[in-house]
Design a protein around this motif. Structure first.
Motif, PDB file in Angstrom:
ATOM      1  N   THR A  78       0.827  -1.203   0.000  1.00  0.00           N
ATOM      2  CA  THR A  78       0.000   0.000   0.000  1.00  0.00           C
ATOM      3  C   THR A  78       0.863   1.254   0.000  1.00  0.00           C
ATOM      4  O   THR A  78       0.565   2.232  -0.692  1.00  0.00           O
ATOM      5  CB  THR A  78      -0.939   0.013   1.227  1.00  0.00           C
ATOM      6  OG1 THR A  78      -1.793  -1.137   1.171  1.00  0.00           O
ATOM      7  CG2 THR A  78      -1.794   1.265   1.249  1.00  0.00           C
ATOM      8  N   ASP A  82       0.754   3.866  -3.337  1.00  0.00           N
ATOM      9  CA  ASP A  82       0.135   5.183  -3.193  1.00  0.00           C
ATOM     10  C   ASP A  82       0.982   6.245  -3.896  1.00  0.00           C
ATOM     11  O   ASP A  82       1.980   6.740  -3.359  1.00  0.00           O
ATOM     12  CB  ASP A  82      -0.038   5.530  -1.714  1.00  0.00           C
ATOM     13  CG  ASP A  82      -0.977   6.715  -1.514  1.00  0.00           C
ATOM     14  OD1 ASP A  82      -1.092   7.542  -2.440  1.00  0.00           O
ATOM     15  OD2 ASP A  82      -1.587   6.816  -0.439  1.00  0.00           O
ATOM     16  N   HIS A 107       2.298   3.776  12.775  1.00  0.00           N
ATOM     17  CA  HIS A 107       1.303   3.694  11.703  1.00  0.00           C
ATOM     18  C   HIS A 107       1.623   4.794  10.705  1.00  0.00           C
ATOM     19  O   HIS A 107       2.361   5.744  11.009  1.00  0.00           O
ATOM     20  CB  HIS A 107      -0.129   3.853  12.244  1.00  0.00           C
ATOM     21  CG  HIS A 107      -0.403   5.195  12.836  1.00  0.00           C
ATOM     22  ND1 HIS A 107      -0.890   6.246  12.116  1.00  0.00           N
ATOM     23  CD2 HIS A 107      -0.242   5.658  14.107  1.00  0.00           C
ATOM     24  CE1 HIS A 107      -1.039   7.303  12.884  1.00  0.00           C
ATOM     25  NE2 HIS A 107      -0.633   6.977  14.105  1.00  0.00           N
ATOM     26  N   SER A 109      -0.474   6.949   7.557  1.00  0.00           N
ATOM     27  CA  SER A 109      -1.727   7.154   6.840  1.00  0.00           C
ATOM     28  C   SER A 109      -1.485   7.283   5.334  1.00  0.00           C
ATOM     29  O   SER A 109      -0.855   8.241   4.878  1.00  0.00           O
ATOM     30  CB  SER A 109      -2.438   8.401   7.360  1.00  0.00           C
ATOM     31  OG  SER A 109      -3.710   8.530   6.772  1.00  0.00           O
ATOM     32  N   CYS A 110      -1.961   6.301   4.591  1.00  0.00           N
ATOM     33  CA  CYS A 110      -1.889   6.335   3.135  1.00  0.00           C
ATOM     34  C   CYS A 110      -2.898   5.336   2.590  1.00  0.00           C
ATOM     35  O   CYS A 110      -3.575   4.644   3.353  1.00  0.00           O
ATOM     36  CB  CYS A 110      -0.479   6.007   2.634  1.00  0.00           C
ATOM     37  SG  CYS A 110       0.070   4.323   2.977  1.00  0.00           S
ATOM     38  N   GLY A 111      -3.010   5.248   1.284  1.00  0.00           N
ATOM     39  CA  GLY A 111      -3.979   4.336   0.686  1.00  0.00           C
ATOM     40  C   GLY A 111      -5.392   4.898   0.760  1.00  0.00           C
ATOM     41  O   GLY A 111      -5.623   6.010   1.252  1.00  0.00           O
ATOM     42  N   THR A 112      -6.341   4.109   0.256  1.00  0.00           N
ATOM     43  CA  THR A 112      -7.742   4.516   0.272  1.00  0.00           C
ATOM     44  C   THR A 112      -8.614   3.378   0.789  1.00  0.00           C
ATOM     45  O   THR A 112      -8.188   2.223   0.834  1.00  0.00           O
ATOM     46  CB  THR A 112      -8.225   4.900  -1.147  1.00  0.00           C
ATOM     47  OG1 THR A 112      -8.064   3.774  -2.022  1.00  0.00           O
ATOM     48  CG2 THR A 112      -7.441   6.083  -1.693  1.00  0.00           C
ATOM     49  N   LYS A 113      -9.820   3.715   1.199  1.00  0.00           N
ATOM     50  CA  LYS A 113     -10.830   2.746   1.642  1.00  0.00           C
ATOM     51  C   LYS A 113     -10.272   1.812   2.704  1.00  0.00           C
ATOM     52  O   LYS A 113      -9.703   2.249   3.694  1.00  0.00           O
ATOM     53  CB  LYS A 113     -11.372   1.981   0.423  1.00  0.00           C
ATOM     54  CG  LYS A 113     -12.047   2.892  -0.604  1.00  0.00           C
ATOM     55  CD  LYS A 113     -12.546   2.109  -1.810  1.00  0.00           C
ATOM     56  CE  LYS A 113     -13.181   3.048  -2.833  1.00  0.00           C
ATOM     57  NZ  LYS A 113     -13.632   2.326  -4.043  1.00  0.00           N
ATOM     58  N   TYR A 115      -7.734  -0.088   2.703  1.00  0.00           N
ATOM     59  CA  TYR A 115      -6.276  -0.029   2.845  1.00  0.00           C
ATOM     60  C   TYR A 115      -5.859   1.117   3.766  1.00  0.00           C
ATOM     61  O   TYR A 115      -4.858   1.015   4.482  1.00  0.00           O
ATOM     62  CB  TYR A 115      -5.614   0.101   1.471  1.00  0.00           C
ATOM     63  CG  TYR A 115      -5.914  -1.077   0.577  1.00  0.00           C
ATOM     64  CD1 TYR A 115      -5.257  -2.293   0.768  1.00  0.00           C
ATOM     65  CD2 TYR A 115      -6.873  -0.991  -0.428  1.00  0.00           C
ATOM     66  CE1 TYR A 115      -5.547  -3.390  -0.023  1.00  0.00           C
ATOM     67  CE2 TYR A 115      -7.174  -2.084  -1.230  1.00  0.00           C
ATOM     68  CZ  TYR A 115      -6.504  -3.279  -1.016  1.00  0.00           C
ATOM     69  OH  TYR A 115      -6.808  -4.368  -1.791  1.00  0.00           O
ATOM     70  N   LYS A 116      -6.605   2.196   3.733  1.00  0.00           N
ATOM     71  CA  LYS A 116      -6.333   3.305   4.664  1.00  0.00           C
ATOM     72  C   LYS A 116      -6.605   2.866   6.105  1.00  0.00           C
ATOM     73  O   LYS A 116      -5.857   3.209   7.029  1.00  0.00           O
ATOM     74  CB  LYS A 116      -7.177   4.528   4.308  1.00  0.00           C
ATOM     75  CG  LYS A 116      -6.820   5.764   5.131  1.00  0.00           C
ATOM     76  CD  LYS A 116      -7.640   6.967   4.699  1.00  0.00           C
ATOM     77  CE  LYS A 116      -7.138   8.242   5.384  1.00  0.00           C
ATOM     78  NZ  LYS A 116      -7.044   8.129   6.845  1.00  0.00           N
ATOM     79  N   MET A 119      -3.712   0.790   7.284  1.00  0.00           N
ATOM     80  CA  MET A 119      -2.525   1.586   7.611  1.00  0.00           C
ATOM     81  C   MET A 119      -2.739   2.426   8.873  1.00  0.00           C
ATOM     82  O   MET A 119      -1.828   2.559   9.689  1.00  0.00           O
ATOM     83  CB  MET A 119      -2.157   2.489   6.436  1.00  0.00           C
ATOM     84  CG  MET A 119      -1.792   1.747   5.153  1.00  0.00           C
ATOM     85  SD  MET A 119      -0.492   0.515   5.370  1.00  0.00           S
ATOM     86  CE  MET A 119       0.873   1.530   5.925  1.00  0.00           C
ATOM     87  N   ASP A 120      -3.936   2.976   9.037  1.00  0.00           N
ATOM     88  CA  ASP A 120      -4.212   3.796  10.222  1.00  0.00           C
ATOM     89  C   ASP A 120      -4.220   2.971  11.504  1.00  0.00           C
ATOM     90  O   ASP A 120      -3.875   3.477  12.581  1.00  0.00           O
ATOM     91  CB  ASP A 120      -5.567   4.506  10.064  1.00  0.00           C
ATOM     92  CG  ASP A 120      -5.507   5.652   9.061  1.00  0.00           C
ATOM     93  OD1 ASP A 120      -4.387   6.107   8.753  1.00  0.00           O
ATOM     94  OD2 ASP A 120      -6.571   6.078   8.583  1.00  0.00           O
TER      95      ASP A 120
END
Length: 413
Positions: A78, A82, A107, A109-113, A115-116, A119-120
């Motif tokens: 991810t 990104d 952690h 924060s990157c990616g979307t939906k 995947y975010k 990562m979060d």
């Protein structure tokens, strides 16, 4: 579950589809109560339903290790994927990722939906990783370190040569094959073979190349920046820029380039079959065999198919359900590789520049399947179009008759 028209054309896939639906629901209800593992299994189902289902049959200890391994590499991927993250920020994260997995406070924060979310809340994955046995931790850390370094190598450059393409796929997926083998060996359910590293790497390359082929349009239209994994040494024979293969005026060149890419991927099939044949544990075997079968089926579907440059090309869900339901041993694997090789072979145009090379590779796959499998004792999984049309007509007539009878019955009331 699938459209009515698709089910009518392939009625033999209805029962496997129902079984798959039940299995998915069952897997969702078997999420562990422990918070960190609960997050991992819930997230695994969101980022890969098919893989989530495949690993559910593994023993608890091994299943947990494979689940955590998959999510760690998915998180690493991810970061790499990104394109909105600046390279100067991304590079040190990729290189140090194998250390971050030991830090429950880390952690990014990157990616979307989904995947975010992964990562979060990566601290859940780190915590679950730290609960694994030392042998699993060492295997996962080693592969994560090597993969992160490899991704960092390619983050600032395009894939130029076929050798470079193999190198990139090694870092992106060949190492996954090596890591899974190490985890299986650590579990003591599998044993080392003399060439385990080579064939494990090949299984990863085969899967990665298949994904790179089918995901052309998605990668090339990535926002804010295109992702280009097809090697210039191949696509440069046909066009000046990789992205122009999607345009209608380049359709003929695009298909020829596509066919060469598929032919290149077929190099790895013999090693994949050899790797699967070396596995002893039935659950491990099935978890490894199903993705490989789906890959050869996907290549057969993509070959000579301009739709790869127009939209999504993937095996229908019913056929995947049938593969999952019926793949029990190597005879099933040989049979399916034989079937899909025949399907691909029927699409080869003799005027294609790589036609002879493609046909030779397919003949080799078919020979290996014939020599090792029991093909004469099985039915084909892949029905031809004529047979599908006949079944569709019969099912349509039956359905129409039922509707007519129902309407007449209502009129008589």
């Amino acid at each position: 579950m699938g459209s009515l028209s698709t089910i009518l054309r392939h009625p033999d896939e209805l029962y496997p589809l129902l079984k798959l639906k039940i299995a998915i629901n069952k897997a969702q209800k078997q999420i562990p109560l422990e918070p960190n593992l609960a997050f991992c299994y819930s997230m695994l189902h969101k980022v890969s339903k098919s893989f989530s289902l495949v690993i559910q049959q593994l023993g608890t200890e091994l299943r947990n290790a494979v689940c955590v391994f998959y999510l760690i590499l998915r998180a690493l991927d991810t970061v790499e994927d990104d394109t909105s993250v600046a390279v100067e920020i991304k590079l040190p994260i990729l290189i140090a990722f194998h250390r971050h997995i030991y830090d429950c406070d880390w952690h990014f924060s990157c990616g979307t939906k989904e995947y975010k979310v992964l990562m979060d809340q990566f601290h859940h994955v780190s915590a679950a990783f730290l609960e694994l046995e030392k042998g699993y931790q060492e295997a996962i850390e080693d592969i994560t370190k090597r993969m992160g370094a490899g991704m960092a190598t390619f983050i600032c450059k395009e894939v130029e040569t076929v050798d470079g393409y193999d190198e990139y796929c090694h870092y992106a997926a060949g190492l996954v094959g090596l890591g899974l083998s190490k985890i299986f060996i650590t579990s003591e359910l599998e044993m080392l073979t003399p060439d385990w590293e080579h064939i494990s790497n090949s299984t990863g390359l085969f899967l990665q190349k298949t994904n790179i082929i089918k995901d052309y349009l998605e990668d090339i239209n990535e926002i804010p920046k295109s992702r280009m994994f097809w090697p210039r040494e191949i696509w440069g024979k046909y066009v000046d820029k990789l992205e122009v293969l999607q345009y209608e005026e380049n359709s003929t060149k695009a298909v020829k380039c596509l066919n060469e890419m598929v032919t290149n991927a077929l190099i790895h099939v013999e090693d994949c079959l050899k790797s699967l044949a070396s596995l002893r544990d039935p659950a491990i075997f099935q978890s490894c065999a199903i993705p490989q079968i789906v890959a050869i089926g996907t290549l057969a579907l993509c070959y000579n198919n301009i739709q790869v440059f127009r939209g999504v090309v993937r095996l229908r869900r019913g056929l995947i359900a049938k593969i999952i339901d019926r793949t029990k041993n190597m005879d099933d694997v040989y049979g399916l590789f034989y079937d899909f090789s025949c399907m691909l072979q029927s699409k080869v145009d003799k005027s294609d520049p790589d036609a002879m090379k493609t046909l030779n590779r397919l003949e080799t796959i078919k020979k290996v399947s014939r020599d090792n499998g029991v093909l004469h004792k099985r039915k084909t999984y892949v029905k031809d179009d004529a047979q599908s049309k006949d079944v569709f007509i019969v099912m349509f007539v039956l359905l129409l008759a039922i509707v007519v009878m129902y309407l007449k019955a209502n009129q008589c009331k």
